[in-house]
Design an enzyme around this catalytic site. Structure first.
Site, PDB file in Angstrom:
ATOM      1  N   TYR A  53       2.977 -17.875  -4.787  1.00 13.18           N
ATOM      2  CA  TYR A  53       2.160 -16.891  -6.302  1.00 13.18           C
ATOM      3  C   TYR A  53       1.021 -17.018  -6.368  1.00 13.18           C
ATOM      4  O   TYR A  53       0.778 -18.698  -6.147  1.00 13.18           O
ATOM      5  CB  TYR A  53       3.342 -17.537  -7.420  1.00 13.18           C
ATOM      6  CG  TYR A  53       3.357 -15.775  -7.500  1.00 13.18           C
ATOM      7  CD1 TYR A  53       2.743 -15.305  -8.368  1.00 13.18           C
ATOM      8  CD2 TYR A  53       4.946 -15.846  -7.507  1.00 13.18           C
ATOM      9  CE1 TYR A  53       3.557 -13.798  -8.386  1.00 13.18           C
ATOM     10  CE2 TYR A  53       5.499 -14.255  -7.819  1.00 13.18           C
ATOM     11  CZ  TYR A  53       4.519 -13.245  -8.360  1.00 13.18           C
ATOM     12  OH  TYR A  53       5.257 -12.000  -8.468  1.00 13.18           O
ATOM     13  N   GLU A  55      -1.490 -15.332  -9.077  1.00 15.23           N
ATOM     14  CA  GLU A  55      -2.349 -15.084  -9.880  1.00 15.23           C
ATOM     15  C   GLU A  55      -3.395 -15.279 -10.270  1.00 15.23           C
ATOM     16  O   GLU A  55      -2.705 -17.070 -11.035  1.00 15.23           O
ATOM     17  CB  GLU A  55      -1.096 -14.765 -11.364  1.00 15.23           C
ATOM     18  CG  GLU A  55       0.398 -13.292 -10.472  1.00 15.23           C
ATOM     19  CD  GLU A  55       0.917 -13.499 -12.105  1.00 15.23           C
ATOM     20  OE1 GLU A  55       1.667 -15.026 -12.408  1.00 15.23           O
ATOM     21  OE2 GLU A  55       1.489 -12.439 -11.790  1.00 15.23           O
ATOM     22  N   ASP A 199     -17.005   5.350  -2.557  1.00 17.59           N
ATOM     23  CA  ASP A 199     -15.591   5.048  -1.745  1.00 17.59           C
ATOM     24  C   ASP A 199     -15.552   4.879  -0.175  1.00 17.59           C
ATOM     25  O   ASP A 199     -15.504   5.853   0.269  1.00 17.59           O
ATOM     26  CB  ASP A 199     -14.839   5.558  -1.993  1.00 17.59           C
ATOM     27  CG  ASP A 199     -13.039   5.513  -1.882  1.00 17.59           C
ATOM     28  OD1 ASP A 199     -13.031   4.977  -0.976  1.00 17.59           O
ATOM     29  OD2 ASP A 199     -11.777   6.130  -2.004  1.00 17.59           O
ATOM     30  N   THR A 225     -10.751   0.241   1.838  1.00 16.28           N
ATOM     31  CA  THR A 225      -9.776  -0.361   2.523  1.00 16.28           C
ATOM     32  C   THR A 225     -10.035  -0.872   3.427  1.00 16.28           C
ATOM     33  O   THR A 225     -10.985  -0.942   4.331  1.00 16.28           O
ATOM     34  CB  THR A 225      -8.418   1.003   3.162  1.00 16.28           C
ATOM     35  OG1 THR A 225      -9.314   1.819   3.945  1.00 16.28           O
ATOM     36  CG2 THR A 225      -7.950   1.960   2.390  1.00 16.28           C
ATOM     37  N   LYS A 228      -9.246   0.696   8.155  1.00 15.43           N
ATOM     38  CA  LYS A 228      -9.450   1.799   8.805  1.00 15.43           C
ATOM     39  C   LYS A 228      -9.988   1.472   9.879  1.00 15.43           C
ATOM     40  O   LYS A 228     -10.137   0.233  10.976  1.00 15.43           O
ATOM     41  CB  LYS A 228      -9.600   3.394   7.408  1.00 15.43           C
ATOM     42  CG  LYS A 228      -8.576   3.303   6.521  1.00 15.43           C
ATOM     43  CD  LYS A 228      -8.475   4.672   6.204  1.00 15.43           C
ATOM     44  CE  LYS A 228      -7.809   4.887   5.463  1.00 15.43           C
ATOM     45  NZ  LYS A 228      -7.711   5.787   3.866  1.00 15.43           N
ATOM     46  N   ARG A 234      -3.014  -3.741   6.158  1.00 14.88           N
ATOM     47  CA  ARG A 234      -3.648  -2.588   5.436  1.00 14.88           C
ATOM     48  C   ARG A 234      -4.204  -3.438   3.114  1.00 14.88           C
ATOM     49  O   ARG A 234      -3.396  -4.629   3.333  1.00 14.88           O
ATOM     50  CB  ARG A 234      -1.704  -2.208   4.987  1.00 14.88           C
ATOM     51  CG  ARG A 234      -1.646  -1.832   6.158  1.00 14.88           C
ATOM     52  CD  ARG A 234      -0.689  -0.572   5.739  1.00 14.88           C
ATOM     53  NE  ARG A 234      -1.203   0.661   5.264  1.00 14.88           N
ATOM     54  CZ  ARG A 234      -1.315   1.549   6.379  1.00 14.88           C
ATOM     55  NH1 ARG A 234      -1.390   0.998   7.249  1.00 14.88           N
ATOM     56  NH2 ARG A 234      -1.675   2.900   5.853  1.00 14.88           N
TER      57      ARG A 234
END
Ligand code: PLP
Length: 418
Positions: A53, A55, A199, A225, A228, A234
């Protein structure tokens, strides 16, 4: 260990993963948004970092034990800033859609007007589709490609910008085969006092490899992303100018996400490293050369290419001149039978619905990673045309399936377990 013993292993799911590896390696993967990521990227994705974790951001975490994770995330940030020449980067978005939503959350208010490319003319769901949160929360207005040349029409974009006075202009596409020049978007954004978001989800790898103009020097914020053309895990990423850095970081966490996927962040760092190698430039150039070769071969087979061709990694093929009866939906299904995977896609002003369509979208990132070049592109066009011409003839389709498998065997992707 309390985990299931070897004999209790989930053979069901692992069996299916083996089957999917087989499918990916024995067929032609022509979906424009997909790629074959490296074994190193997959190793990082499958690492112990999935347990942590974290955060917050490097040096400012809510939990202990983050010294190593801080180093990893700092490396990812540093590399991606260098790769694209950006002031600031946030590498935590779980996906491209999450990255885009974080930008809207950070830089505009619900109800604000945004101008973007219409989904049915090549834009993305997150650019204001009425079924997506972007279209539900913000007042999106859309521009469309020109009726005759099927290319972006900056006179139309400018007119709409003057008329609607958007707070933000969103450039970027998901099925548009042409170069996207950043300067005209910047000029229009400046004229109407709008922010400019670019984008580059599809083309990030082309930009990183120098095969497409880099919008970073012109845009207020760039999203993409990592899975791609960039060929990473991903995930999503946001680049901004220093002026918007704090707002973007706040919008990602705590604004719209909880704990970051640090295994994905590490895999992004590995992918950025790979994209910085000289060989990645060759790869990006070859993707584009392959797409041009495939587009030419497709038109020789009697298909029409939307906008007349491509200068990126992908093309949209109008099936109507090849066969007026043939839909994108039917093509996708029968080509799958032949081991050729692509997706149905609306052509601009398509008379058919998005579920049926009169076109297909084809991309070359995956086959280029495999090492295929121009001669193989001619074969692929031939296999596609043969399958579609003989779609009522299972023996002919099976014959293509065998040829596809033989071609893929010559260009192995994952030779051992990956
Ligand atoms: C793929 C894509 C996205 C969304 O990425 P996901 O990771 O699928 O959420 C956003 N914008 C554009 C232009 C895309 O092509």
């Amino acid at each position: 260990m309390p985990w299931p013993s070897e004999t209790q292993r989930d053979t069901e799911v692992f069996g299916l993963i083996d089957k999917e590896r087989e499918r990916q390696c024995t067929g032609l993967q022509l979906i424009a948004s997909e790629n074959f990521t490296s074994p190193d990227v997959m190793e990082a994705t499958g690492s112990v970092l999935t347990n942590k974790y974290a955060e917050g951001y490097p040096g400012k975490r809510y939990y202990g034990g983050n010294a190593v994770v801080d180093d990893i995330e700092a490396i990812a940030i540093d590399r991606v800033k260098k790769l694209f020449g950006a002031d600031h980067a946030n590498v935590q978005p779980h996906s491209g859609a999450s990255a885009n939503m974080a930008v809207y959350l950070g830089l505009i208010k619900p109800g604000d007007t945004v101008l973007g490319l219409s989904l049915d003319h090549g834009g993305h769901l997150t650019h204001g589709s009425p079924v997506n949160a972007s279209g539900i929360l913000y007042n999106f207005q859309s521009f469309r490609v020109g009726a005759t040349d099927e290319r972006l029409d900056f006179d139309q974009i400018r007119e709409l910008a003057i008329k609607h006075k958007p707070k933000m202009i969103v450039a970027g596409t998901t099925s548009y085969p042409r170069r996207l020049e950043p300067q005209p978007f910047r000029a229009i954004a400046d004229e109407v006092g709008a922010l400019m978001m670019f984008d580059i989800a599809h083309i990030a790898g082309l930009v990183a490899g120098g095969a497409h103009p880099n919008p970073v020097p012109y845009a207020d914020v760039v999203t993409f992303t990592t899975h791609k053309t960039l060929r990473g895990p991903r995930g999503g990423c946001i680049l901004t100018t220093a002026a918007h850095a704090a707002a973007i970081d706040k919008a990602v966490f705590p604004g719209s996400q909880g704990g970051p996927l640090e295994h994905a962040v590490a895999a992004k760092a590995v992918a950025f490293h790979e994209a910085m190698q000289p060989s990645f430039k060759d790869y990006a150039q070859q993707i584009v050369k392959n797409a041009s070769a495939l587009a030419e071969a497709m038109s020789r087979q009697g298909f029409r290419l939307v906008s007349g061709g491509t200068d990126t990694h992908m093309m949209v093929v109008d099936l109507q001149p090849f066969d007026a009866e043939l839909t994108g939906k039917e093509s996708q299904l029968i080509l799958d039978e032949a081991g050729i995977t692509l997706n149905k896609n609306n052509i601009p002003n398509d008379p058919r619905s998005p579920f049926v369509t009169s076109g297909v979208r084809i991309g070359t990132p995956s086959v280029t990673t495999q090492g295929m070049k121009e001669p193989e592109m001619a074969l692929i066009a031939e296999y596609i045309a043969t399958t579609l011409r003989n779609r009522a003839n299972p023996a002919a389709v099976a014959e293509v399936r065998a040829k596809v498998a033989a071609l893929c065997a010559k260009f192995p992707v994952y030779t051992k377990r990956a």
